[in-house]
Every structure is written in C-alpha cells, then in structure tokens.
Design a protein around this motif. Sequence first.
Motif, PDB file in Angstrom:
ATOM      1  N   GLU A 124       2.307   1.934  -3.419  1.00  0.00           N
ATOM      2  CA  GLU A 124       1.310   2.544  -4.302  1.00  0.00           C
ATOM      3  C   GLU A 124       1.181   4.038  -4.017  1.00  0.00           C
ATOM      4  OE1 GLU A 124      -2.433   0.484  -4.220  1.00  0.00           O
ATOM      5  OE2 GLU A 124      -1.471  -1.453  -4.533  1.00  0.00           O
ATOM      6  N   LEU A 125       1.158   4.402  -2.734  1.00  0.00           N
ATOM      7  CA  LEU A 125       1.068   5.814  -2.368  1.00  0.00           C
ATOM      8  C   LEU A 125       2.314   6.579  -2.816  1.00  0.00           C
ATOM      9  CD1 LEU A 125      -0.500   5.651   1.195  1.00  0.00           C
ATOM     10  CD2 LEU A 125      -1.578   6.492  -0.893  1.00  0.00           C
ATOM     11  N   GLU A 126       3.486   5.970  -2.655  1.00  0.00           N
ATOM     12  CA  GLU A 126       4.719   6.623  -3.084  1.00  0.00           C
ATOM     13  C   GLU A 126       4.699   6.845  -4.589  1.00  0.00           C
ATOM     14  OE1 GLU A 126       7.692   3.964  -1.586  1.00  0.00           O
ATOM     15  OE2 GLU A 126       7.913   5.094   0.271  1.00  0.00           O
ATOM     16  N   ASP A 127       4.181   5.882  -5.339  1.00  0.00           N
ATOM     17  CA  ASP A 127       4.074   6.056  -6.788  1.00  0.00           C
ATOM     18  C   ASP A 127       3.189   7.243  -7.122  1.00  0.00           C
ATOM     19  OD1 ASP A 127       5.721   3.926  -7.277  1.00  0.00           O
ATOM     20  OD2 ASP A 127       4.097   2.507  -7.708  1.00  0.00           O
ATOM     21  N   ILE A 128       2.104   7.382  -6.401  1.00  0.00           N
ATOM     22  CA  ILE A 128       1.176   8.481  -6.671  1.00  0.00           C
ATOM     23  C   ILE A 128       1.802   9.824  -6.285  1.00  0.00           C
ATOM     24  CG2 ILE A 128      -1.002   9.530  -5.956  1.00  0.00           C
ATOM     25  CD1 ILE A 128      -2.069   6.624  -5.623  1.00  0.00           C
ATOM     26  N   VAL A 129       2.442   9.877  -5.117  1.00  0.00           N
ATOM     27  CA  VAL A 129       2.951  11.148  -4.602  1.00  0.00           C
ATOM     28  C   VAL A 129       4.275  11.553  -5.241  1.00  0.00           C
ATOM     29  CG1 VAL A 129       3.812  12.312  -2.534  1.00  0.00           C
ATOM     30  CG2 VAL A 129       1.765  10.903  -2.403  1.00  0.00           C
ATOM     31  N   TYR A 130       5.229  10.632  -5.335  1.00  0.00           N
ATOM     32  CA  TYR A 130       6.580  10.988  -5.746  1.00  0.00           C
ATOM     33  C   TYR A 130       6.871  10.802  -7.222  1.00  0.00           C
ATOM     34  CZ  TYR A 130       7.523  11.169  -0.782  1.00  0.00           C
ATOM     35  OH  TYR A 130       7.486  11.475   0.540  1.00  0.00           O
ATOM     36  N   ASP A 131       6.064  10.104  -7.945  1.00  0.00           N
ATOM     37  CA  ASP A 131       6.354   9.843  -9.351  1.00  0.00           C
ATOM     38  C   ASP A 131       5.668  10.838 -10.264  1.00  0.00           C
ATOM     39  OD1 ASP A 131       6.594   6.218  -9.226  1.00  0.00           O
ATOM     40  OD2 ASP A 131       8.023   7.763  -8.728  1.00  0.00           O
ATOM     41  N   GLU A 132       5.677  12.098  -9.884  1.00  0.00           N
ATOM     42  CA  GLU A 132       5.102  13.136 -10.726  1.00  0.00           C
ATOM     43  C   GLU A 132       5.897  13.279 -12.015  1.00  0.00           C
ATOM     44  OE1 GLU A 132       3.389  15.797  -7.060  1.00  0.00           O
ATOM     45  OE2 GLU A 132       4.985  16.587  -8.302  1.00  0.00           O
ATOM     46  N   ASP A 162       0.832  -1.206   0.000  1.00  0.00           N
ATOM     47  CA  ASP A 162       0.000   0.000   0.000  1.00  0.00           C
ATOM     48  C   ASP A 162       0.869   1.260   0.000  1.00  0.00           C
ATOM     49  OD1 ASP A 162      -2.195  -1.649   0.059  1.00  0.00           O
ATOM     50  OD2 ASP A 162      -2.620  -1.351   2.193  1.00  0.00           O
ATOM     51  N   GLU A 218       7.117  10.905 -13.819  1.00  0.00           N
ATOM     52  CA  GLU A 218       6.640   9.919 -14.773  1.00  0.00           C
ATOM     53  C   GLU A 218       5.439  10.457 -15.523  1.00  0.00           C
ATOM     54  OE1 GLU A 218       5.905   6.028 -13.312  1.00  0.00           O
ATOM     55  OE2 GLU A 218       7.935   5.778 -12.573  1.00  0.00           O
ATOM     56  N   ASP A 219       4.601  11.246 -14.858  1.00  0.00           N
ATOM     57  CA  ASP A 219       3.451  11.824 -15.533  1.00  0.00           C
ATOM     58  C   ASP A 219       3.911  12.761 -16.643  1.00  0.00           C
ATOM     59  OD1 ASP A 219       1.824  10.454 -13.823  1.00  0.00           O
ATOM     60  OD2 ASP A 219       1.435  12.162 -12.490  1.00  0.00           O
TER      61      ASP A 219
END
Length: 159
Positions: free
Chosen positions: A66-74, A63, A76-77
């Motif tokens: 997943e949160l780290e991907d959402i928060v820190y992987d800006e 979990d 990648e966007d």
Amino acid sequence: MNTSEKVAYVKGLAEGLGYDKKSKEGKILAAILDILEDVAHDIEDLEENAWELGEAIDQVSDDLAELEDIVYDEDEDDDDYDDDDDDEDECGYCCVCGEDAEPTFYEVTCPACNNTITIDEDVLDLGSIECPNCGETLEFEGVEEDEEEIEESDTDPDD
C-alpha cells in the motif's frame, strides 16, 4: 498424524507391551519416550510460531505494498487525470494553459568544465544559472530569437 500423536502411539504401544520400567533397558526406553514427547511439543510450538510469523509477514507485506502504491505510483495519478483540477492547475504544461502536454528540455554544456546539464524552459527564461559542477555562470541569450526564426522560416511562403 502429527508428531505428538505418533509419540503418544509409540508410548502407548510400549506400555501395552508391558516393558519393565525398573530394568536398565526399560529405564532407557522410558527416558527416550519422555524426550520424544518433549521434542514433539517443541515442534508443535515452533510450527505455531512459524504460522503466526507468516501471518505477521503477510500483513507487513500488504502494508508495504500500500505504501509503495502511494509513493511510487505517481505516474498512475497522471494517467487518471482529474478534470476537476484543470482550473486550479496553472502549471504551464496542461490543456488549460494552452501549452504542450510535455515540458521541453534542453541540454546545455558548460564551456568551463564540459559538464552537460538538462534544463527546462523555466530555467531558460531566467537567462542564466550557475553550473552545478564548477559554479561558472551560464547565460542563455538569443535562444528565443533562434526559435522564432525557425518558426518563421517554416511558415514562410517564399520557400
């Protein structure tokens, strides 16, 4: 063979040998075997709890990932630039607007406190800001004229 099975084997072996439960040595042996049986059950409970905690930690770790991907992987966007959003993104730094892909930053040193700050073109267009360190007003005049003179001299055929 786990600990409970080993204790059961030793207990069966002692009973098979026919030790006297009424003698001093027999009472001690029976007490030791009972204690070993309790310890073996406690070990089994601890192993089961450790396994359950390990599973819970794995779930929390998943979990968190997943949160780290959402928060820190800006970033990648930004790499997965969506063409559908081009018309909506009037940011001044995209291909739709005709500007450079990267914003231009300037370093400004406050004459009062010698604090160096970094500003972008939007702040430069304001004409002035207050120094975040000392509150002195920093004015930006003639910067665009200097840039235009540089561009004109680069394209001047007389050079």
